[in-house]
Design a protein around this motif. Structure first.
Motif, mmCIF file in Angstrom:
data_model
loop_
_atom_site.group_PDB
_atom_site.id
_atom_site.type_symbol
_atom_site.label_atom_id
_atom_site.label_comp_id
_atom_site.label_asym_id
_atom_site.label_seq_id
_atom_site.Cartn_x
_atom_site.Cartn_y
_atom_site.Cartn_z
ATOM 1 N N GLU A 58 12.439 -0.817 -2.232
ATOM 2 C CA GLU A 58 12.072 0.731 -1.877
ATOM 3 C C GLU A 58 11.219 1.072 -2.839
ATOM 4 O O GLU A 58 11.084 0.815 -4.270
ATOM 5 C CB GLU A 58 13.241 1.457 -1.550
ATOM 6 N N SER A 59 10.504 2.198 -2.717
ATOM 7 C CA SER A 59 9.267 2.799 -3.730
ATOM 8 C C SER A 59 10.136 3.479 -4.981
ATOM 9 O O SER A 59 9.709 3.109 -5.948
ATOM 10 C CB SER A 59 8.569 3.941 -3.194
ATOM 11 N N PRO A 60 11.316 4.076 -4.798
ATOM 12 C CA PRO A 60 11.985 4.536 -6.030
ATOM 13 C C PRO A 60 12.275 3.537 -6.891
ATOM 14 O O PRO A 60 12.139 3.723 -8.088
ATOM 15 C CB PRO A 60 13.080 5.303 -5.376
ATOM 16 N N TYR A 61 12.737 2.407 -6.451
ATOM 17 C CA TYR A 61 13.217 1.356 -7.386
ATOM 18 C C TYR A 61 11.979 0.736 -8.002
ATOM 19 O O TYR A 61 11.985 0.444 -9.422
ATOM 20 C CB TYR A 61 13.688 0.356 -6.418
ATOM 21 N N THR A 62 10.801 0.753 -7.427
ATOM 22 C CA THR A 62 9.566 0.177 -7.980
ATOM 23 C C THR A 62 8.871 1.042 -8.887
ATOM 24 O O THR A 62 8.545 0.925 -10.022
ATOM 25 C CB THR A 62 8.539 -0.250 -6.869
ATOM 26 N N TYR A 63 9.073 2.398 -8.644
ATOM 27 C CA TYR A 63 8.820 3.652 -9.508
ATOM 28 C C TYR A 63 9.648 3.472 -10.943
ATOM 29 O O TYR A 63 9.203 3.452 -11.809
ATOM 30 C CB TYR A 63 8.922 4.728 -8.930
ATOM 31 N N GLU A 64 10.818 3.106 -10.640
ATOM 32 C CA GLU A 64 11.752 3.039 -11.895
ATOM 33 C C GLU A 64 11.433 1.947 -12.854
ATOM 34 O O GLU A 64 11.326 1.814 -13.945
ATOM 35 C CB GLU A 64 13.183 3.151 -11.522
ATOM 36 N N TYR A 65 11.041 0.684 -12.004
ATOM 37 C CA TYR A 65 10.663 -0.490 -12.683
ATOM 38 C C TYR A 65 9.167 -0.204 -13.541
ATOM 39 O O TYR A 65 9.114 -0.418 -14.542
ATOM 40 C CB TYR A 65 10.554 -1.431 -11.568
ATOM 41 N N VAL A 80 -0.998 3.035 -12.337
ATOM 42 C CA VAL A 80 -0.546 1.982 -11.483
ATOM 43 C C VAL A 80 -1.320 0.624 -11.489
ATOM 44 O O VAL A 80 -0.559 -0.308 -11.607
ATOM 45 C CB VAL A 80 -0.107 2.710 -9.836
ATOM 46 N N PHE A 81 -2.442 0.800 -11.025
ATOM 47 C CA PHE A 81 -3.290 -0.472 -10.852
ATOM 48 C C PHE A 81 -3.408 -1.419 -12.210
ATOM 49 O O PHE A 81 -3.607 -2.521 -12.209
ATOM 50 C CB PHE A 81 -4.678 -0.103 -10.387
ATOM 51 N N THR A 82 -3.166 -0.747 -13.409
ATOM 52 C CA THR A 82 -3.223 -1.203 -14.556
ATOM 53 C C THR A 82 -1.784 -1.715 -15.196
ATOM 54 O O THR A 82 -1.995 -2.316 -16.275
ATOM 55 C CB THR A 82 -4.135 -0.409 -15.703
ATOM 56 N N GLU A 138 0.857 -1.158 0.037
ATOM 57 C CA GLU A 138 0.103 0.084 -0.142
ATOM 58 C C GLU A 138 0.820 1.196 -0.209
ATOM 59 O O GLU A 138 0.768 2.183 -0.752
ATOM 60 C CB GLU A 138 -1.002 0.152 1.265
ATOM 61 N N PHE A 139 2.054 1.286 0.756
ATOM 62 C CA PHE A 139 2.882 2.491 0.738
ATOM 63 C C PHE A 139 3.524 2.793 -0.401
ATOM 64 O O PHE A 139 3.751 3.921 -0.873
ATOM 65 C CB PHE A 139 3.628 2.341 1.843
ATOM 66 N N THR A 140 4.099 1.545 -0.946
ATOM 67 C CA THR A 140 4.516 1.606 -2.479
ATOM 68 C C THR A 140 3.614 1.996 -3.269
ATOM 69 O O THR A 140 4.133 3.063 -4.049
ATOM 70 C CB THR A 140 5.267 0.478 -2.774
ATOM 71 N N THR A 141 2.496 1.583 -3.294
ATOM 72 C CA THR A 141 1.506 2.296 -4.414
ATOM 73 C C THR A 141 1.273 3.494 -4.170
ATOM 74 O O THR A 141 1.238 4.391 -4.876
ATOM 75 C CB THR A 141 0.247 1.486 -4.234
ATOM 76 N N GLN A 142 1.050 4.109 -2.939
ATOM 77 C CA GLN A 142 0.822 5.389 -2.620
ATOM 78 C C GLN A 142 1.919 6.288 -3.216
ATOM 79 O O GLN A 142 1.875 7.389 -3.540
ATOM 80 C CB GLN A 142 0.547 5.713 -1.081
ATOM 81 N N ASP A 143 2.974 5.849 -2.914
ATOM 82 C CA ASP A 143 4.561 6.566 -3.299
ATOM 83 C C ASP A 143 4.365 6.721 -4.689
ATOM 84 O O ASP A 143 4.599 7.952 -5.446
ATOM 85 C CB ASP A 143 5.892 5.960 -2.806
ATOM 86 N N MET A 144 4.143 5.720 -5.456
ATOM 87 C CA MET A 144 4.090 5.603 -6.917
ATOM 88 C C MET A 144 3.213 6.634 -7.398
ATOM 89 O O MET A 144 3.457 7.274 -8.487
ATOM 90 C CB MET A 144 4.008 4.317 -7.667
ATOM 91 N N VAL A 145 2.113 6.574 -6.936
ATOM 92 C CA VAL A 145 0.977 7.439 -7.689
ATOM 93 C C VAL A 145 1.372 9.086 -7.133
ATOM 94 O O VAL A 145 1.300 9.661 -7.914
ATOM 95 C CB VAL A 145 -0.425 7.372 -6.495
ATOM 96 N N ALA A 146 1.764 9.057 -5.779
ATOM 97 C CA ALA A 146 2.543 10.521 -5.854
ATOM 98 C C ALA A 146 3.590 10.965 -6.668
ATOM 99 O O ALA A 146 3.495 12.219 -7.181
ATOM 100 C CB ALA A 146 3.030 10.829 -4.156
ATOM 101 N N TYR A 147 4.538 10.097 -7.169
ATOM 102 C CA TYR A 147 5.485 10.297 -8.077
ATOM 103 C C TYR A 147 5.112 10.717 -9.571
ATOM 104 O O TYR A 147 5.404 11.584 -10.223
ATOM 105 C CB TYR A 147 6.663 9.063 -8.207
ATOM 106 N N ASN A 162 1.804 -3.914 -15.255
ATOM 107 C CA ASN A 162 2.449 -5.050 -15.047
ATOM 108 C C ASN A 162 3.213 -4.977 -13.470
ATOM 109 O O ASN A 162 3.519 -6.178 -12.966
ATOM 110 C CB ASN A 162 3.377 -5.605 -15.794
ATOM 111 N N THR A 163 3.803 -3.875 -13.356
ATOM 112 C CA THR A 163 4.548 -3.779 -12.059
ATOM 113 C C THR A 163 3.709 -4.045 -10.844
ATOM 114 O O THR A 163 4.114 -4.846 -9.970
ATOM 115 C CB THR A 163 5.137 -2.118 -12.082
ATOM 116 N N TYR A 164 2.290 -3.366 -10.977
ATOM 117 C CA TYR A 164 1.647 -3.498 -9.861
ATOM 118 C C TYR A 164 1.139 -5.263 -9.566
ATOM 119 O O TYR A 164 1.010 -5.547 -8.595
ATOM 120 C CB TYR A 164 0.278 -2.918 -10.037
ATOM 121 N N LYS A 165 0.983 -6.070 -10.717
ATOM 122 C CA LYS A 165 0.856 -7.271 -10.497
ATOM 123 C C LYS A 165 1.996 -8.159 -9.916
ATOM 124 O O LYS A 165 1.907 -8.816 -9.175
ATOM 125 C CB LYS A 165 0.605 -7.974 -12.278
#
Length: 69
Positions: free
Chosen positions: A48-55, A28-30, A3-12, A32-35
């Motif tokens: 960490e959220s920044p890594y996931t955002y780059e992904y 985010v929700f649609t 949930e925190f990672t998702t919130q961070d990606m949305v904010a980014y 492949n990263t979210y899956k």
């Protein structure tokens, strides 16, 4: 953690691309990263959220989804 990672990606996305919250959540929700984030076997939820955002940004259709209305 997911949930925190998702919130961070949305904010980014809102900050970097000027998306409104609804569109940012949709991107985010649609993705492949979210899956992958939800699949505990991948271990992506441990990153960490920044890594996931780059992904997320490396997905082939990322810019198309960001720029779609």
């Amino acid at each position: 953690m997911i949930e925190f990672t998702t919130q961070d990606m949305v904010a980014y996305l809102m900050e970097d691309y000027g998306l409104d919250m609804a569109k940012a959540f949709d991107v985010v929700f649609t993705s492949n990263t979210y899956k992958q984030l939800e699949n505990l076997k991948t271990g992506l939820y441990l990153e960490e959220s920044p890594y996931t955002y780059e992904y997320l940004k490396k997905e082939p259709d990322f810019l198309a989804r960001v720029n779609s209305k």
